[in-house]
Design an enzyme around this catalytic site. Structure first.
Site, PDB file in Angstrom:
ATOM      1  N   ARG A 142       0.836  -1.204   0.000  1.00  0.00           N
ATOM      2  CA  ARG A 142       0.000   0.000   0.000  1.00  0.00           C
ATOM      3  C   ARG A 142       0.875   1.259   0.000  1.00  0.00           C
ATOM      4  O   ARG A 142       0.526   2.266  -0.597  1.00  0.00           O
ATOM      5  CB  ARG A 142      -0.996   0.004   1.170  1.00  0.00           C
ATOM      6  CG  ARG A 142      -2.029   1.104   1.048  1.00  0.00           C
ATOM      7  CD  ARG A 142      -3.175   0.985   2.052  1.00  0.00           C
ATOM      8  NE  ARG A 142      -4.221   0.066   1.643  1.00  0.00           N
ATOM      9  CZ  ARG A 142      -5.180   0.340   0.755  1.00  0.00           C
ATOM     10  NH1 ARG A 142      -5.226   1.526   0.180  1.00  0.00           N
ATOM     11  NH2 ARG A 142      -6.087  -0.559   0.447  1.00  0.00           N
ATOM     12  N   GLU A 153     -10.583   5.733   5.874  1.00  0.00           N
ATOM     13  CA  GLU A 153      -9.177   6.073   5.988  1.00  0.00           C
ATOM     14  C   GLU A 153      -8.741   7.352   5.279  1.00  0.00           C
ATOM     15  O   GLU A 153      -7.925   8.099   5.812  1.00  0.00           O
ATOM     16  CB  GLU A 153      -8.323   4.909   5.460  1.00  0.00           C
ATOM     17  CG  GLU A 153      -8.509   3.652   6.263  1.00  0.00           C
ATOM     18  CD  GLU A 153      -7.793   2.472   5.621  1.00  0.00           C
ATOM     19  OE1 GLU A 153      -8.293   1.955   4.612  1.00  0.00           O
ATOM     20  OE2 GLU A 153      -6.754   2.079   6.134  1.00  0.00           O
TER      21      GLU A 153
HETATM   22  N1  LUZ Z   1      -5.992  -4.282   5.692  1.00  0.00           N
HETATM   23  C1  LUZ Z   1      -5.596  -5.218   4.828  1.00  0.00           C
HETATM   24  C2  LUZ Z   1      -6.081  -3.003   5.332  1.00  0.00           C
HETATM   25  O1  LUZ Z   1      -5.498  -6.371   5.210  1.00  0.00           O
HETATM   26  N2  LUZ Z   1      -5.324  -4.880   3.572  1.00  0.00           N
HETATM   27  C3  LUZ Z   1      -5.398  -3.613   3.123  1.00  0.00           C
HETATM   28  O2  LUZ Z   1      -5.134  -3.343   1.963  1.00  0.00           O
HETATM   29  C4  LUZ Z   1      -5.785  -2.627   4.033  1.00  0.00           C
HETATM   30  N3  LUZ Z   1      -5.832  -1.366   3.653  1.00  0.00           N
HETATM   31  C5  LUZ Z   1      -6.157  -0.452   4.543  1.00  0.00           C
HETATM   32  C6  LUZ Z   1      -6.449  -0.827   5.823  1.00  0.00           C
HETATM   33  N4  LUZ Z   1      -6.415  -2.091   6.215  1.00  0.00           N
HETATM   34 MO1  MOS Z   2      -7.329  -1.307   8.719  1.00  0.00          MO
HETATM   35  S1  MOS Z   2      -5.789  -0.043   8.998  1.00  0.00           S
HETATM   36  O1  MOS Z   2      -7.784  -2.199  10.030  1.00  0.00           O
HETATM   37  O2  MOS Z   2      -8.518  -0.567   7.875  1.00  0.00           O
END
Ligand code: LUZ
Ligand code: MOS
Length: 763
Positions: free
Chosen positions: A306, A710
């Site tokens: 990410r 987010e």
């Molecule tokens: N959790 C995850 C996340 O397992 N994969 C992701 O791409 C993600 N992105 C944002 C927040 N949690």
């Molecule tokens: Mo995630 S950082 O639990 O969306």
């Protein structure tokens, strides 16, 4: 406007959390024995004093685990209970059970570590990298040829960027209650974003099939990513206790244990190189990200990509190379935190642009504007960007701020004020929506309509204060045509909807409201067929809305006597199924890990924030005055919920960027491990917020909406650069420093040091 029912109960103090569950007489309470340093070896534990402390004390260690003593979902490098070594401070060496919490804690303190030998500690990701202490291998995404492109550039700059970690500070600390079952398995109430994830880990720890483990989560007092992966250890410890003793076991961390022993946002140390034409066009960008992964793999392999996906921010850059490495250190395993590696990546590109603006003598927003993504651009990971809203939101935000006038006013202010200086910065946003691990983009639902017309909906979604339950209720009511007050969103349970994924990646509503909608469409069809038959009209002319049934055809709209409730009763009489299961898998996602190219996201969220700050030149303190946010919400399912998400995420982002200091010393000890020393944003810290929704519908998602959780956090980055801007009103020629969070100490060091950057090597 209707309110989220959970929020009303919250305000009244009537919602129940794990700690509010009545404790039975036979319940045992657990305390952990944390490792005393960041890296060490031991030969055993002397439990005699603990066991003698009070009747009924039990101590469980690794050898008590009947199944596999392993918490990791990727590389097996995270034992639930330590086995002769520890790799970070706060690792769990033993679990102590007692009839009361205070007895358990006091007994735990009496456990002596035998043959303790401390080992060398690494806290800096670059040092770990030099030692070859990395997890898996580095990953690189690239497009074009940056090296060749630099030759065409008028300026080429490089720099180093640090960003600190962040403590989640969920109101409710981590915990679980486990009840032993006669099957040999357990039933659990767990504070998790991922009941199915906890179920899998608990089954593995106990050595039983998943169908002997039932996990329920009613709601969470906040999570922010901290309970995506890391709730499982606490649940599994409670489950182990329950199975070993045959009694219910409650494990609830106090704040200090939670802050010491649970993961946080990853600190990053990064290098960048950027090349531009004189007019501000960015031709090339390269970045190397050293992710401080901590002592175990955890979710780092999902978080790192990410960061890479967000390397170029909201910009189209024709030549990009982004390389990321997970560096293993002797700190607590870092984990998911709202933004999930995205903020860390975005701070680097914004730092590079700030440096470029100084070198070219341009307004930073002019460089930003010139390079923003346009419709159809292809990203450095090979995704064609469609329905791009970068310029629309950026321009609207600058217009709302009256940017030219604002700059002129600030220049005039700064020319006439010596003891205080003003600054401003814009931050454009482009955040990819979908889990980076494609397999996780799925969800299920189970909808029951009872024969009185009331509705029960279950999904995999976890309500953690973000209002996902409210959105699911709205979509359910709309799709069925049921009155909204008759829709109840159920507690999330593995026996009701199975094989779900964590409520995370901002996609909780996208995925779960979609799954609910699929089930509701089924039931609605059955009800409409009954109505059509009863009224003697075609099924296409039946409309069910807000509990009423009407006929809509060429002749117009006619109300009928039928209601949603009467249709439900009729269905029951006719032996027609009033329940349905729904399933949704995000379409169109693919990604090739070899070429690092693909379409990993269903869509992106855009937006822009402008933040202004006033710096006290004498004290180094600053205050944020205004935040103007234009956010790409598409069609909001619930504007009040979405506004709350935007404001809350921005506060959390501003905290990360300009206040919260997650400091570890050289021995790996967290210096601020309580809420009296870890500083958090509050209402006084926050600027006036002017939030505008950008409302172009998003046909890719339920109700034309967009994910919201987010992206607004990243607006906090504008706060960092607003202070940097004000600092340059003190020392205009000095180079900037990119070391987040901004703190008054750093601002002061810059001011009194004549513009020299604050000392490095804090992490
Ligand atoms: N959790 C995850 C996340 O397992 N994969 C992701 O791409 C993600 N992105 C944002 C927040 N949690
Ligand atoms: Mo995630 S950082 O639990 O969306």
């Amino acid at each position: 406007m209707k309110r989220n029912p959970d929020s009303i109960l919250n305000v009244l103090g009537k919602t129940t959390y794990i700690d509010d569950v009545p404790e039975s007489q036979d319940m045992l309470h657990a305390a952990i024995v944390p490792s005393p340093s960041a890296h060490g070896r031991y030969s055993g534990l002397d439990t005699s004093a603990a066991l003698a402390y009070a009747p009924g004390v039990r101590v469980l260690v690794a050898s008590d685990v009947p199944g596999q003593n392993e918490l990791s979902t990727s590389i097996p490098d995270e034992p639930m209970l330590a086995t002769g070594t520890w790799h970070y401070r706060g690792e769990v060496l033993a679990l102590v059970l007692a009839p009361s919490r205070s007895v358990a804690r006091r007994a735990a303190a009496l456990i002596r570590i035998e043959g303790r030998q401390d080992l060398p500690v690494i806290v800096d990701p670059r040092v770990a990298f030099q030692h070859g202490d990395i997890i898996m291998t580095s990953r690189t995404q690239r497009m074009g040829d940056p090296e060749a492109a630099y030759k065409e550039c008028d300026v080429v700059l490089s720099g180093r960027v640090e960003s600190g970690g962040q403590e989640h500070v969920y109101l409710e600390t981590q915990g679980a209650i486990a009840w032993p079952e006669d099957s040999g398995g357990v039933r659990l109430l767990s504070g998790t974003q991922s009941p199915s994830g906890v179920q899998a880990i608990v089954a593995r720890i106990l050595g039983v099939p998943m169908n002997l483990v039932e996990v329920e989560t009613r709601r969470l007092g906040g999570a922010f990513g901290g309970k995506e992966d890391q709730a499982s250890g606490w649940a599994a410890l409670a489950a182990l206790g329950a199975v070993k003793t045959g009694r219910p076991v409650k494990l609830y961390l106090n704040r200090r244990d939670d802050m010491t022993s649970t993961g946080k946002r990853h600190p990053y140390s990064s290098d960048f190189k950027i090349g531009l034409k004189k007019d501000g066009t960015i031709l090339a960008f390269e970045a190397d990200y050293y992710q401080n992964a901590g002592a175990a793999t955890d979710l780092s392999p999902a978080i790192l990509p990410r960061t890479l996906f967000h390397a170029a921010g909201a910009y189209h850059i024709p030549n990009v190379r982004a390389t990321g490495t997970m560096c293993r250190t002797n700190l607590v395993p870092f984990t998911a935190f709202r933004g999930f590696g995205g903020p860390q990546g975005l701070f680097v590109i914004e730092s590079a642009i700030e440096k470029a603006a100084r070198a070219l003598g341009m307004d930073r927003t002019d460089i930003q504007r010139k390079n923003l993504l346009s419709e159809g651009d292809v990203s450095h990971y090979g995704m064609q960007m469609l329905d791009v809203r970068a310029k629309a939101t950026f321009d609207r935000c600058l217009e709302k701020a009256d940017w030219s006038k604002l700059r002129a006013d600030m220049a005039a202010y700064n020319a006439t004020h010596k003891a205080s200086k003003r600054g401003a910065a814009a931050f454009p946003q482009c955040f990819g929506i979908s889990f980076t691990k494609i397999m996780l983009n799925q969800g299920g639902s189970l909808v029951h309509v009872y024969n009185d017309g009331s509705v029960s909906v279950s999904t995999g979604a976890i309500e953690m204060g973000q209002g996902v339950g409210r959105k699911i209720a709205i979509v359910t009511a709309r799709t069925l045509g049921a009155p909204e007050p008759l829709v109840r969103v159920e507690s999330t349970r593995t026996t009701t909807v199975a094989n779900t994924v964590a409520t995370a990646a901002s996609s909780g509503a996208d995925i779960n409201a979609m799954a609910a909608q699929v089930a509701c469409i089924e039931i609605r069809k059955r009800l409409a067929a009954i109505a059509a038959e009863r009224l003697g009209v075609s099924i296409d002319s039946i409309r069910i809305s807000d509990g009423r049934v009407s006929i809509v055809d060429a002749t117009g709209t006619r109300e009928t006597d039928l209601t949603f409730a009467s249709l439900a009763g009729m269905a029951y009489e006719r032996r027609i199924d009033l329940s349905a299961h729904g399933f949704y898998a995000t379409p169109g996602l693919h990604y090739d890990m070899k070429t690092e190219q693909g379409t990993p996201f269903l869509y992106h969220v855009y937006g822009c924030a402008i933040v202004t700050a006033t710096l006290d030149v004498v004290r180094g303190t600053y205050q944020f005055d205004d935040a103007i946010i234009v956010h790409d919400i598409a069609e909001s399912i619930d504007p009040l919920v979405d506004l709350g998400q935007i404001e809350g995420a921005f506060a959390q982002g501003l905290g990360w960027a300009a206040l919260e200091e997650l400091k570890f010393d050289e021995t790996g000890r967290l210096l601020a491990d309580t809420l009296s020393t870890y500083k958090l944003p509050d209402a006084h810290f926050m600027p006036r917020m002017d939030v505008e929704f950008y409302t172009r519908p998003n046909p890719l998602v339920v109700a034309n909406s967009k994910a919201v959780g987010e992206p607004p956090l990243m607006y906090g980055i504008a706060g960092y650069f607003a202070v940097i801007d004000a600092l340059h009103a003190v020392h205009p020629e000095a180079p900037s420093f990119y070391d987040l969070p901004m703190t008054p100490e750093k601002a002061m060091a810059f001011i009194v040091g004549g513009g020299s950057p604050p000392a490095e090597g804090r992490r």
